[in-house]
Write an enzyme that holds these catalytic residues in place. Structure first.
Site, mmCIF file in Angstrom:
data_model
loop_
_atom_site.group_PDB
_atom_site.id
_atom_site.type_symbol
_atom_site.label_atom_id
_atom_site.label_comp_id
_atom_site.label_asym_id
_atom_site.label_seq_id
_atom_site.Cartn_x
_atom_site.Cartn_y
_atom_site.Cartn_z
ATOM 1 N N SER A 75 0.832 -1.195 0.000
ATOM 2 C CA SER A 75 0.000 0.000 0.000
ATOM 3 C C SER A 75 0.879 1.262 0.000
ATOM 4 C CB SER A 75 -0.974 -0.061 1.184
ATOM 5 O OG SER A 75 -1.986 0.890 1.063
ATOM 6 N N ASP A 138 -10.148 -4.984 -4.077
ATOM 7 C CA ASP A 138 -9.547 -4.097 -3.071
ATOM 8 C C ASP A 138 -10.527 -2.962 -2.775
ATOM 9 O OD1 ASP A 138 -8.008 -1.987 -1.798
ATOM 10 O OD2 ASP A 138 -6.201 -3.047 -2.445
ATOM 11 N N HIS A 165 -7.454 -5.835 0.232
ATOM 12 C CA HIS A 165 -6.262 -4.984 0.371
ATOM 13 C C HIS A 165 -5.088 -5.779 0.965
ATOM 14 C CE1 HIS A 165 -4.490 -1.035 0.098
ATOM 15 N NE2 HIS A 165 -4.184 -0.997 1.380
#
Length: 186
Positions: A75, A138, A165
């Site tokens: 991320s 996601d 995610h």
């Protein structure tokens, strides 16, 4: 380029102890079972905003990310890894849940990573191996942005439909990818 001797996990923003959050500690343990291989998963400074001006120097001076390092970025950590590779040689990037814009989010904008265009060609020139994990479900990242990263970096893309995610506690595929890098060219 020399063979890699370590991996560095650069976590997503949000804080929490990196060693116990999500899959980070699990992957670290798995990779440290490889003889002669080290894996770092340290708590990052400025963990909520994850400012580029703080994270990139930390990656250089504290985590010692260099041409023998596999950077595993998740991320915000994937974004930091890409910006780092614009100006530093690294062995490989393993990008998990990567994206290309601030997504209209104030915190993402404040991080500084999205203040200028991406230097895709420099990243590719500085990093011979790029692998990406993404999931179409996601909840935070549109697939279009994840696909753009893969396309611009010619990344080997592992596309999932059910990982969200990537906040699960184990990540077998990631360990397999790193092990394959240690065996030589993919």
């Amino acid at each position: 380029m020399a063979s890699p001797n370590k991996a560095v996990i650069v976590p997503g923003n949000g804080g929490g102890d990196v060693a116990t959050h999500g899959w980070y500690g699990w992957v670290k343990k798995g990779l440290e079972q490889i003889p002669g291989f080290q894996c770092l998963a340290k708590n990052m400074p400025d963990p909520i905003t994850a400012r580029e001006s703080i994270w990139l120097p930390f990656m250089e001076t504290e985590l010692h990310c260099d041409e023998k390092t596999i950077i595993i970025g998740h991320s915000s950590g994937a974004i930091a890894a890409m910006r780092y590779a614009e100006t530093h040689q690294v062995y490989a990037l393993v990008l998990v849940s990567a994206y290309t814009s601030d997504l209209g989010d104030e915190n993402e904008r404040a991080s500084g990573y999205f203040s200028r265009p991406w230097q895709w060609e420099k990243i590719k020139a500085n990093c011979p191996h790029i692998v990406q994990f993404g999931s179409t479900d996601d909840p935070f990242l549109p697939w279009k942005e994840q696909q753009e990263v893969a396309d611009r970096l010619d990344a080997k893309l592992y596309k999932f439909t059910d990982r969200g995610h990537f906040q699960n506690t184990e990540f077998h595929e990631l360990i397999s990818v790193v092990k394959s890098m240690l065996k030589g060219p993919e």
